[in-house]
Scaffold this active site. Structure first.
Site, PDB file in Angstrom:
ATOM      1  N   ASP A  60       3.581   8.496   8.239  1.00 12.98           N
ATOM      2  CA  ASP A  60       3.478   7.298   7.547  1.00 12.98           C
ATOM      3  C   ASP A  60       4.061   7.327   6.080  1.00 12.98           C
ATOM      4  O   ASP A  60       3.402   8.068   5.303  1.00 12.98           O
ATOM      5  CB  ASP A  60       2.135   6.960   7.451  1.00 12.98           C
ATOM      6  CG  ASP A  60       1.546   6.498   8.829  1.00 12.98           C
ATOM      7  OD1 ASP A  60       2.001   7.077  10.140  1.00 12.98           O
ATOM      8  OD2 ASP A  60       0.666   5.493   8.924  1.00 12.98           O
TER       9      ASP A  60
ATOM     10  N   LYS B 114       4.836  -0.916   8.798  1.00 17.24           N
ATOM     11  CA  LYS B 114       3.539  -0.714   8.415  1.00 17.24           C
ATOM     12  C   LYS B 114       3.336  -1.586   7.053  1.00 17.24           C
ATOM     13  O   LYS B 114       4.029  -1.327   6.033  1.00 17.24           O
ATOM     14  CB  LYS B 114       2.834   0.587   8.110  1.00 17.24           C
ATOM     15  CG  LYS B 114       1.581   0.816   7.816  1.00 17.24           C
ATOM     16  CD  LYS B 114       1.186   2.179   7.420  1.00 17.24           C
ATOM     17  CE  LYS B 114      -0.257   2.315   6.996  1.00 17.24           C
ATOM     18  NZ  LYS B 114      -0.475   4.061   6.957  1.00 17.24           N
TER      19      LYS B 114
ATOM     20  N   LYS C  61       2.440  -1.993  12.408  1.00 13.55           N
ATOM     21  CA  LYS C  61       1.107  -1.466  12.046  1.00 13.55           C
ATOM     22  C   LYS C  61       0.629  -2.500  10.762  1.00 13.55           C
ATOM     23  O   LYS C  61       0.998  -1.924   9.707  1.00 13.55           O
ATOM     24  CB  LYS C  61       1.169   0.029  11.645  1.00 13.55           C
ATOM     25  CG  LYS C  61      -0.173   0.660  11.221  1.00 13.55           C
ATOM     26  CD  LYS C  61       0.061   2.101  11.162  1.00 13.55           C
ATOM     27  CE  LYS C  61      -1.323   2.564  10.485  1.00 13.55           C
ATOM     28  NZ  LYS C  61      -1.391   4.086  10.456  1.00 13.55           N
TER      29      LYS C  61
END
Length: 255
Positions: free
Chosen positions: A100, A162, A196
């Site tokens: 991430d 995300k 996400k």
């Protein structure tokens, strides 16, 4: 959209959860507690997400089927790309499955190509590992900049978009989520992409709202653990209560 009962929905959302501890004072004991929570009476979560310093420790302890995610360039989205590349490679060598990565969101307004180039370099370092690009949408504010960031990350080769680190005043929001999902829908690369939402998701209803939005934009049945993740930990207790038909907790974590 097909109606589902809350019990089934809660279990499906648990399977999409990236159970996270990115507290500054996180310890090995906290990681152990996170791992213990990853296997629930209603199925395992999709992944745990922890600091890079704990990846090698956590790798052999994970329940079967649970992915190991970590963060790089986190949370500020700095610009020392060589350090980020080294951090990514070290995390993968320690056993991480997913990275991430906070993009250089401060450069989006004036130089989106810069951010895209950095995503490309991190993706090259990540190889076959899943790369989730964190856009920090709450700091971009302007919906147009959120879209520019999403397109830049996808052009760089990100596998997931995300929303947030969960470390800023504004984290995931449904309007920002819609922009990211539409960018994924319009991407012409032919790659399998995911979304996400992260930060500030505290209840079953909030988690379900993001899942429902994803399926509204992308199509019914799209939101599975391979394409849809929830970046939250405090929501797990609420999801477990709904899945088990139990009394729901009143106090929910902020992350």
């Amino acid at each position: 959209m097909t109606e589902k009962d809350p019990v089934s929905e809660a279990r499906e959302l648990i399977a999409c959860l990236d159970l996270t501890n990115l507290d500054e004072d996180c310890s090995q004991g906290d990681v152990d507690a996170l791992i213990e929570r990853a296997a629930t009476p209603h199925g395992t979560v999709a992944a745990i997400c922890i600091w890079p310093r704990f990846v090698a420790y956590a790798r052999p302890k994970l329940p079967q089927g649970v992915k190991l995610a970590t963060v790089v360039n986190f949370p500020a989205g700095g610009e020392d790309i060589q350090s980020v590349i080294a951090e990514t490679r070290a995390a993968l060598a320690d056993g991480a499955d997913e990275i991430d990565y906070v993009i250089a969101y401060g450069r989006i307004e004036n130089d989106p190509g810069y951010a895209a180039d950095h995503v490309k370099k991190v993706k090259e370092a990540a190889g076959g590992a899943t790369l989730k690009a964190i856009l920090e949408t709450g700091e971009l504010r302007d919906p147009g900049l959120v879209e520019v960031a999403a397109v830049a990350a996808l052009h760089g080769g990100a596998d997931f978009l995300k929303t947030s680190t969960g470390k800023t005043p504004v984290s995931a929001t449904l309007p920002a989520a819609r922009i990211l999902l539409r960018s994924i829908l319009q991407d012409e690369s032919g790659r399998r992409l995911g979304f996400k939402p992260s930060g500030g998701i505290r209840s079953f209803e909030e988690a379900r709202a993001y899942r429902d939005l994803a399926e509204e934009v992308m199509g019914e049945g799209w939101a599975t653990p391979s394409t849809f993740r929830l970046g939250a930990s405090g929501v797990l207790a609420d999801l477990l209560a709904v899945a088990g038909g139990e009394r729901r907790p009143e106090d929910k974590s902020d992350y």
